[in-house]
Design a protein around this motif. Structure first.
Motif, PDB file in Angstrom:
ATOM      1  N   ARG B 124       0.834  -1.212   0.000  1.00 16.75           N
ATOM      2  CA  ARG B 124       0.000   0.000   0.000  1.00 16.75           C
ATOM      3  C   ARG B 124       0.867   1.260   0.000  1.00 16.75           C
ATOM      4  O   ARG B 124       0.645   2.171  -0.800  1.00 16.75           O
ATOM      5  CB  ARG B 124      -0.883  -0.014   1.252  1.00 16.75           C
ATOM      6  CG  ARG B 124      -1.720   1.230   1.397  1.00 16.75           C
ATOM      7  CD  ARG B 124      -2.381   1.273   2.765  1.00 16.75           C
ATOM      8  NE  ARG B 124      -1.390   1.377   3.829  1.00 16.75           N
ATOM      9  CZ  ARG B 124      -1.606   1.039   5.103  1.00 16.75           C
ATOM     10  NH1 ARG B 124      -2.774   0.574   5.475  1.00 16.75           N
ATOM     11  NH2 ARG B 124      -0.649   1.181   6.011  1.00 16.75           N
ATOM     12  N   LEU B 127       2.419   1.729  -3.480  1.00 16.92           N
ATOM     13  CA  LEU B 127       1.438   2.241  -4.438  1.00 16.92           C
ATOM     14  C   LEU B 127       1.214   3.730  -4.262  1.00 16.92           C
ATOM     15  O   LEU B 127       1.207   4.495  -5.220  1.00 16.92           O
ATOM     16  CB  LEU B 127       0.088   1.564  -4.197  1.00 16.92           C
ATOM     17  CG  LEU B 127      -0.209   0.300  -4.954  1.00 16.92           C
ATOM     18  CD1 LEU B 127      -1.535  -0.259  -4.490  1.00 16.92           C
ATOM     19  CD2 LEU B 127      -0.260   0.627  -6.451  1.00 16.92           C
ATOM     20  N   ASP B 145      -6.090  12.956  -2.129  1.00 17.62           N
ATOM     21  CA  ASP B 145      -6.112  11.905  -1.098  1.00 17.62           C
ATOM     22  C   ASP B 145      -7.418  11.131  -1.065  1.00 17.62           C
ATOM     23  O   ASP B 145      -7.443   9.964  -0.675  1.00 17.62           O
ATOM     24  CB  ASP B 145      -5.825  12.501   0.289  1.00 17.62           C
ATOM     25  CG  ASP B 145      -4.387  12.991   0.379  1.00 17.62           C
ATOM     26  OD1 ASP B 145      -3.590  12.669  -0.532  1.00 17.62           O
ATOM     27  OD2 ASP B 145      -4.070  13.710   1.341  1.00 17.62           O
ATOM     28  N   ARG B 146      -8.521  11.792  -1.471  1.00 17.81           N
ATOM     29  CA  ARG B 146      -9.785  11.051  -1.505  1.00 17.81           C
ATOM     30  C   ARG B 146      -9.940  10.270  -2.806  1.00 17.81           C
ATOM     31  O   ARG B 146     -10.695   9.300  -2.874  1.00 17.81           O
ATOM     32  CB  ARG B 146     -10.974  12.020  -1.342  1.00 17.81           C
ATOM     33  CG  ARG B 146     -11.035  12.644   0.061  1.00 17.81           C
ATOM     34  CD  ARG B 146     -12.173  13.642   0.158  1.00 17.81           C
ATOM     35  NE  ARG B 146     -13.474  12.998   0.327  1.00 17.81           N
ATOM     36  CZ  ARG B 146     -14.642  13.538  -0.053  1.00 17.81           C
ATOM     37  NH1 ARG B 146     -14.661  14.715  -0.663  1.00 17.81           N
ATOM     38  NH2 ARG B 146     -15.760  12.898   0.151  1.00 17.81           N
ATOM     39  N   PRO B 149      -7.504   6.342  -3.430  1.00 16.69           N
ATOM     40  CA  PRO B 149      -7.970   4.992  -3.097  1.00 16.69           C
ATOM     41  C   PRO B 149      -8.982   4.464  -4.115  1.00 16.69           C
ATOM     42  O   PRO B 149      -9.035   3.255  -4.368  1.00 16.69           O
ATOM     43  CB  PRO B 149      -8.625   5.176  -1.727  1.00 16.69           C
ATOM     44  CG  PRO B 149      -8.046   6.445  -1.179  1.00 16.69           C
ATOM     45  CD  PRO B 149      -7.756   7.311  -2.360  1.00 16.69           C
ATOM     46  N   LEU B 150      -9.750   5.362  -4.711  1.00 14.89           N
ATOM     47  CA  LEU B 150     -10.707   4.930  -5.735  1.00 14.89           C
ATOM     48  C   LEU B 150      -9.957   4.459  -6.979  1.00 14.89           C
ATOM     49  O   LEU B 150     -10.256   3.398  -7.543  1.00 14.89           O
ATOM     50  CB  LEU B 150     -11.668   6.075  -6.091  1.00 14.89           C
ATOM     51  CG  LEU B 150     -12.554   6.579  -4.943  1.00 14.89           C
ATOM     52  CD1 LEU B 150     -13.305   7.844  -5.354  1.00 14.89           C
ATOM     53  CD2 LEU B 150     -13.538   5.491  -4.511  1.00 14.89           C
ATOM     54  N   ALA B 152      -6.902   3.457  -7.028  1.00 16.90           N
ATOM     55  CA  ALA B 152      -6.203   2.229  -6.633  1.00 16.90           C
ATOM     56  C   ALA B 152      -7.153   1.042  -6.679  1.00 16.90           C
ATOM     57  O   ALA B 152      -6.773  -0.050  -7.110  1.00 16.90           O
ATOM     58  CB  ALA B 152      -5.594   2.384  -5.236  1.00 16.90           C
ATOM     59  N   SER B 153      -8.409   1.243  -6.248  1.00 17.58           N
ATOM     60  CA  SER B 153      -9.351   0.117  -6.211  1.00 17.58           C
ATOM     61  C   SER B 153      -9.549  -0.469  -7.607  1.00 17.58           C
ATOM     62  O   SER B 153      -9.574  -1.684  -7.796  1.00 17.58           O
ATOM     63  CB  SER B 153     -10.695   0.525  -5.590  1.00 17.58           C
ATOM     64  OG  SER B 153     -11.517   1.207  -6.513  1.00 17.58           O
ATOM     65  N   GLN B 154      -9.646   0.391  -8.619  1.00 21.03           N
ATOM     66  CA  GLN B 154      -9.855  -0.127  -9.966  1.00 21.03           C
ATOM     67  C   GLN B 154      -8.577  -0.714 -10.556  1.00 21.03           C
ATOM     68  O   GLN B 154      -8.608  -1.735 -11.241  1.00 21.03           O
ATOM     69  CB  GLN B 154     -10.428   0.955 -10.881  1.00 21.03           C
ATOM     70  CG  GLN B 154     -10.642   0.489 -12.312  1.00 21.03           C
ATOM     71  CD  GLN B 154     -11.620  -0.677 -12.435  1.00 21.03           C
ATOM     72  OE1 GLN B 154     -12.816  -0.492 -12.499  1.00 21.03           O
ATOM     73  NE2 GLN B 154     -11.112  -1.926 -12.465  1.00 21.03           N
ATOM     74  N   ILE B 156      -5.928  -1.982  -8.893  1.00 20.80           N
ATOM     75  CA  ILE B 156      -5.617  -3.233  -8.195  1.00 20.80           C
ATOM     76  C   ILE B 156      -6.561  -4.333  -8.675  1.00 20.80           C
ATOM     77  O   ILE B 156      -6.155  -5.464  -8.921  1.00 20.80           O
ATOM     78  CB  ILE B 156      -5.750  -3.056  -6.665  1.00 20.80           C
ATOM     79  CG1 ILE B 156      -4.682  -2.085  -6.151  1.00 20.80           C
ATOM     80  CG2 ILE B 156      -5.644  -4.399  -5.946  1.00 20.80           C
ATOM     81  CD1 ILE B 156      -4.940  -1.596  -4.727  1.00 20.80           C
ATOM     82  N   GLY B 157      -7.839  -3.979  -8.813  1.00 26.39           N
ATOM     83  CA  GLY B 157      -8.817  -4.966  -9.242  1.00 26.39           C
ATOM     84  C   GLY B 157      -8.550  -5.446 -10.657  1.00 26.39           C
ATOM     85  O   GLY B 157      -8.709  -6.630 -10.968  1.00 26.39           O
ATOM     86  N   TYR B 189     -12.807   8.700 -11.567  1.00 24.43           N
ATOM     87  CA  TYR B 189     -12.305   8.815 -10.195  1.00 24.43           C
ATOM     88  C   TYR B 189     -11.341   9.999 -10.050  1.00 24.43           C
ATOM     89  O   TYR B 189     -11.256  10.613  -8.996  1.00 24.43           O
ATOM     90  CB  TYR B 189     -11.613   7.522  -9.756  1.00 24.43           C
ATOM     91  CG  TYR B 189     -12.557   6.347  -9.611  1.00 24.43           C
ATOM     92  CD1 TYR B 189     -13.907   6.538  -9.333  1.00 24.43           C
ATOM     93  CD2 TYR B 189     -12.106   5.040  -9.730  1.00 24.43           C
ATOM     94  CE1 TYR B 189     -14.778   5.461  -9.199  1.00 24.43           C
ATOM     95  CE2 TYR B 189     -12.964   3.957  -9.590  1.00 24.43           C
ATOM     96  CZ  TYR B 189     -14.306   4.172  -9.336  1.00 24.43           C
ATOM     97  OH  TYR B 189     -15.153   3.104  -9.201  1.00 24.43           O
ATOM     98  N   LEU B 194     -16.723  14.821  -6.325  1.00 21.09           N
ATOM     99  CA  LEU B 194     -16.816  13.861  -5.217  1.00 21.09           C
ATOM    100  C   LEU B 194     -18.004  14.202  -4.324  1.00 21.09           C
ATOM    101  O   LEU B 194     -18.364  15.369  -4.181  1.00 21.09           O
ATOM    102  CB  LEU B 194     -15.537  13.903  -4.382  1.00 21.09           C
ATOM    103  CG  LEU B 194     -14.286  13.320  -5.030  1.00 21.09           C
ATOM    104  CD1 LEU B 194     -13.081  13.563  -4.125  1.00 21.09           C
ATOM    105  CD2 LEU B 194     -14.446  11.841  -5.303  1.00 21.09           C
TER     106      LEU B 194
END
Lengths: 197, 197
Positions: B124, B127, B145-146, B149-150, B152-154, B156-157, B189, B194
């Motif tokens: 983490r 990344l 910063d917000r 992670p979004l 990263a989620s896509q 990483i997935g 993202y 947001l």
């Protein structure tokens, strides 16, 4: 415990069936694994597998030792909704289940499964046959086979980022933030026009 | 090899520094780890750490033993583009690098790191500090910063679905399919409005 050949109803028979099931599902996939072949590999009668586990789905669930019962999750996703807000229901239910006490052992299970090639295949078969395919069965989704991996990519990534790598502030964000940002992605994968070819 | 206290230039000194670095980055995160503290934990002089590894970034890279050099990836993502097609460049570069021969050892590394809590934290931090923050530094992105992670989620997935779980047909899809379907998500993202709060 020492294995002493073919036995009926003993704990090691049950374990032998589960072990043969894990190997079959990982090696050949869900669709191409049969109770008959698993029984043969475990050196027991197919009727015994049925007696212990019921059907192939239930055998798969027992073999996975999943802390989360997908049937419960799927009922919540499927019930009372149309395909137009399927993405939202999927993400909302996913977050609710993973935020619950079952989330911790589920994360531990995913960590372990991902670390090895054969158990990764088992995890993939589980996702596709026990979750995505069942959700699709209740809705009209065109070209589901091309869409599922896209949906899976976002859902797996959400699980990794929020529950396994714990990337903040997403890891502590309220469910509504996750739904508002990520559900439109899942919805797009379910209903967008796909590129040709 | 037996450890014999403070040494200079011996292979086990180098390994002691890397081991202390892994522990520090996983335990305290990238920002709160200093070369001074890592040197102290490894029982060597900070100047020796600098002599071996240069700076904190390079020490982190060496500690990760990453088969992929993020600097190269980042140059490709950052160069000659605006924020309007950043999502596309990110996904395109990611797929190119992971489709290359470096992808296999990288996938093996991710499998191993994800399987344990401490190495997940290391992954983490890698990344965030070595990839996402550097890409953001070259572009105007609000509330990075917000958003990270979004993103990263896509990403990483996508990595998990295509290269680790190998979910077909995504695993064998041409790069253009991946870019056409997934880049708009990453772009969203990076630049969407947001939710408040």
């Amino acid at each position: 415990m020492a294995r002493t050949g073919r036995r009926r109803g003993k704990p090691d028979t049950r374990e032998a069936i589960l072990s043969a099931a894990r190997e079959a599902f990982a090696e050949h996939g869900y669709d191409r694994s049969s109770i008959r072949a698993i029984a043969a590999a475990a050196e027991v009668d197919p009727a015994l597998v049925q007696h212990y586990f019921g059907n192939k789905d239930k055998l798969f669930l027992a073999a996975m030792e999943s802390p989360i019962d997908p049937a419960e999750m799927i009922a919540e996703v499927v019930e009372g909704g149309s395909v137009d807000d399927l993405g939202e229901r999927l993400v909302r239910t996913f977050v609710r289940v993973w935020d619950s006490p079952a989330g911790k052992p589920a994360a531990a299970m995913i960590r372990t499964m991902v670390s090895r090639e054969w158990s990764s295949r088992l995890l993939r078969e589980f996702l596709l046959s026990q979750i995505l395919r069942r959700i699709a069965a209740a809705h009209v989704i065109t070209e589901p086979d091309r869409r599922f991996p896209l949906v899976a990519s976002q859902m797996i990534g959400l699980g990794m980022a929020r529950y396994i790598l714990k990337i903040e502030p997403l890891a502590s964000a309220p469910p509504e933030f996750v739904v508002a940002t990520i559900a439109p992605t899942v919805q797009r994968y379910l209903t967008m026009e796909l590129p040709t070819g």
